[in-house]
Each structure stands twice: as C-alpha cells, then as structure tokens.
Design a protein around this motif. Structure first.
Motif, PDB file in Angstrom:
ATOM      1  N   THR A   1      -2.120   3.687   3.654  1.00 38.63           N
ATOM      2  CA  THR A   1      -0.813   3.161   3.845  1.00 38.63           C
ATOM      3  C   THR A   1      -0.361   2.028   2.974  1.00 38.63           C
ATOM      4  O   THR A   1      -0.944   1.276   2.960  1.00 38.63           O
ATOM      5  N   THR A   2       0.717   2.391   2.079  1.00 34.87           N
ATOM      6  CA  THR A   2       1.117   1.447   1.472  1.00 34.87           C
ATOM      7  C   THR A   2       1.675   0.097   1.727  1.00 34.87           C
ATOM      8  O   THR A   2       2.334   0.164   2.686  1.00 34.87           O
TER       9      THR A   2
ATOM     10  N   LYS B   1      -2.866  -0.972  -0.322  1.00 36.49           N
ATOM     11  CA  LYS B   1      -3.234   0.152   0.685  1.00 36.49           C
ATOM     12  C   LYS B   1      -3.850  -0.182   1.629  1.00 36.49           C
ATOM     13  O   LYS B   1      -4.944  -0.570   1.550  1.00 36.49           O
TER      14      LYS B   1
END
Length: 335
Positions: free
Chosen positions: A200-201, A238
């Motif tokens: 996930t960014t 990330k």
C-alpha cells in the motif's frame, strides 16, 4: 557496480552457493564490477504464445521422476547419461502462465551429475525455505534457466543439461563435478513472484529524494539540492503485508543505488532482474533498511559513508569515501 559476483545470489542454496549464478550479486561489502548485465535480447519480444521451451530428447525422456509437485522427487536414470545439446521434458504439466525471460519464480529443484549419478544439491521443497530464481541467463547458468524458461507455473520439468551450459570444461571441484560432466535438473515451477513492490502506498517524508516509478516499477530518483544528512535516514513508500524480514535471512529484491553527490545511478538490479542475497552480505546501511520490513514493501534509505563503503569508498563504482548513497529497495521475497 558493487557486487559479490556469484556469491550473494545463491546464499539460499548452500550446496551450490557459488556455482549456479553467472554475474548476479548485491549491494555488497566489496565491489567487483561497474557494469549492469543487459537483459536477454529476446526478453522484450517474448510473449506467452512465442515463448519456446528447450526440446525433449531421448536423454531427458529416459530420466524417470515420480512424486508430487513441491515434494522431493524420486529420480532414476542410468549413470553416464550424456547429451550434445540440452534437452528438457515435462513430467507434470502446469496450467499457469509460462515463465518468460525476466520472470521471478518460487521453485524447488534437485540437481544430479549425469555421469556419476551423484546428487549435487536440492532445495525449496515444502517444509524448507523458499527458493527464488529469475529466468535469466544473464544471472544464472544456462542449463539451470533452461529448466524454467517457458515452463508453465505448476509444472515439473526434467532437464539434461549439456556441460557447456553448466560447469563446462573446468567442472566444479568443490561440488565434485568433473570437467565435461552433464547435469540432470529436476525443477518444480511453484509460483510467480512479483518483480516490484506491491504494498500500500505511503506518503513520502519531506527531505528525502523524490522517487518516480515507471510502469514496470523501475525508479527514477531526484536528489534534493541540499546537503546530505549525516546519519542514516529511512522511509517506507509502500507497505507490504508479507512476512517480516529477519536478520541473516536470504531476501529477493529489486534495488537501485544513487550517489547523492552526482545523482547518478551506480548500481541496480533493474535491467537484469531481481537478485537474492543474505542480509549479512550487504553494506550495513542496506541491511538496516530491509531487516524488520515486510515483504511487498518499498523503502528508501539514505546511507552515510560510515554505513556504506566507509572512508575508502569504492573507486571501481565511482564512490568516494565521503559519498552518501541512496537506495530504493523493493522487497519481494524471503527464503
């Protein structure tokens, strides 16, 4: 680029630690090269429909292999098996995608000396540490790659590799392989591993270099017009949801190293494929960046000279003793 040549990439395969790799490596404690291996010329044009596997032959068909995928196989063949060119047969037909050049795979394998029947190495089966290889003859011996290339995920192949595609006219004394010995390789193609971070960014921190990613995940780093920090700095771009990287573990990563002083890339895996190494075989700052992170993450680490190449620097790689390094690391797998 600063690399450990064959040593680091095969740390996950103790019995063949310096044998199966060609020119792969890591951000090592000692530099041996400044050039990045070029990706195979067929990689760009290769597709699922055009990918061509090595042909089966009398020798590969004569090797009898039984057992389930991801379990150590029972292998029988006549000693003295020999080929003039590498052959490959498929024992178990998979239904997944074909392993194109540049694909990163979870595999299990067993290797025998075809002349003597001696088992050379085995790794990656259920109950043992995972093993990752990139389908690239720039990184590994051609015979090993032939056992994976264009095979469908879920397959088990048996390859009789010509000596020219393995240890050649020199053999390998430490493994007991004589000059000119052909090899039998049983390879399980277990799964395809992402070649870029999938987490996930996370919003970037201020003061860090800007990182722009290409579609394939390759980073472009822009160094800020400020003085480099004096101590190690780390950010996560990330956040993966995989296992936590342990100290001393073998990891598979994509990475790029940039000089803060010039903004020039001095080392990277992009263009040749993900590389595997022990976290104990890299510079201190690189190790600190990945140990404790989770698989699937991408991190940026700013490494001061004291935790990089020290006051000696690395002239081969163009690194001065005063140089601060910036690494962008995609953490893909852990063995």
């Amino acid at each position: 680029m600063p690399r450990l040549s064959a040593f680091a990439a095969l740390a996950l395969v103790p019995a063949v630690a310096v044998a199966l790799a060609g020119c792969s490596g890591s951000p090592s404690t000692s530099a041996t090269s400044t050039s990045t291996p070029n990706p195979s010329s067929t990689a760009a044009a290769e597709t699922q429909s055009s990918c061509a596997a090595p042909s089966a032959g009398t020798a590969s068909k004569s090797v009898k292999v039984t057992g389930k995928l991801d379990a150590a196989p029972t292998v029988k063949f006549d000693k003295g098996l020999s080929v003039t060119s590498t052959q490959r047969s498929t024992v178990i037909e998979g239904s997944g995608e074909k392993a194109l050049t540049g694909t990163l795979l979870d595999v299990a394998f067993t290797i025998y000396d075809a002349k003597t029947g001696k088992k050379i190495s085995t790794a990656g089966y259920s109950g043992s540490a995972a093993t990752q290889f990139t389908v690239s003859k720039d990184l590994y011996l051609a015979g090993l790659v032939d056992g994976m290339h264009c095979a469908q995920v879920g397959s088990r192949t048996v390859t009789v590799a010509d000596s020219a595609d393995m240890f050649g006219t020199t053999g390998n004394e430490s493994l007991g392989v004589a000059a000119g010995d052909d090899m039998v390789i049983v390879m399980d193609i277990l799964s395809k591993v992402p070649t870029k971070a999938t987490g996930t960014t996370v919003a970037p921190k201020s003061g860090f270099p800007a990182v722009k990613l290409a579609a394939d995940g390759k980073p472009t780093v822009t160094i800020p017009k400020t003085t480099a920090p004096k101590s190690l700095k780390l950010e996560v771009l990330k956040k993966g949801d995989g296992a936590t990287v342990k100290s001393g573990a073998t990891v598979t990563v994509q990475y790029q190293g940039t000089l803060w002083r010039t903004g020039e890339v001095f080392d990277q895996s992009w263009g040749s494929g993900p590389t595997s190494f022990s976290t104990d075989k890299v510079v201190a700052g690189f190790k600190k960046a990945i140990v404790g992170q989770t698989i699937g993450s991408q991190v940026v680490v700013i490494v001061p000279p004291s935790e990089g190449y020290g006051s000696a620097g690395n002239t081969t790689a163009g690194i001065k003793g005063t140089d601060t390094l910036v690494f962008v690391v995609d953490i893909l797998a852990q063995g």
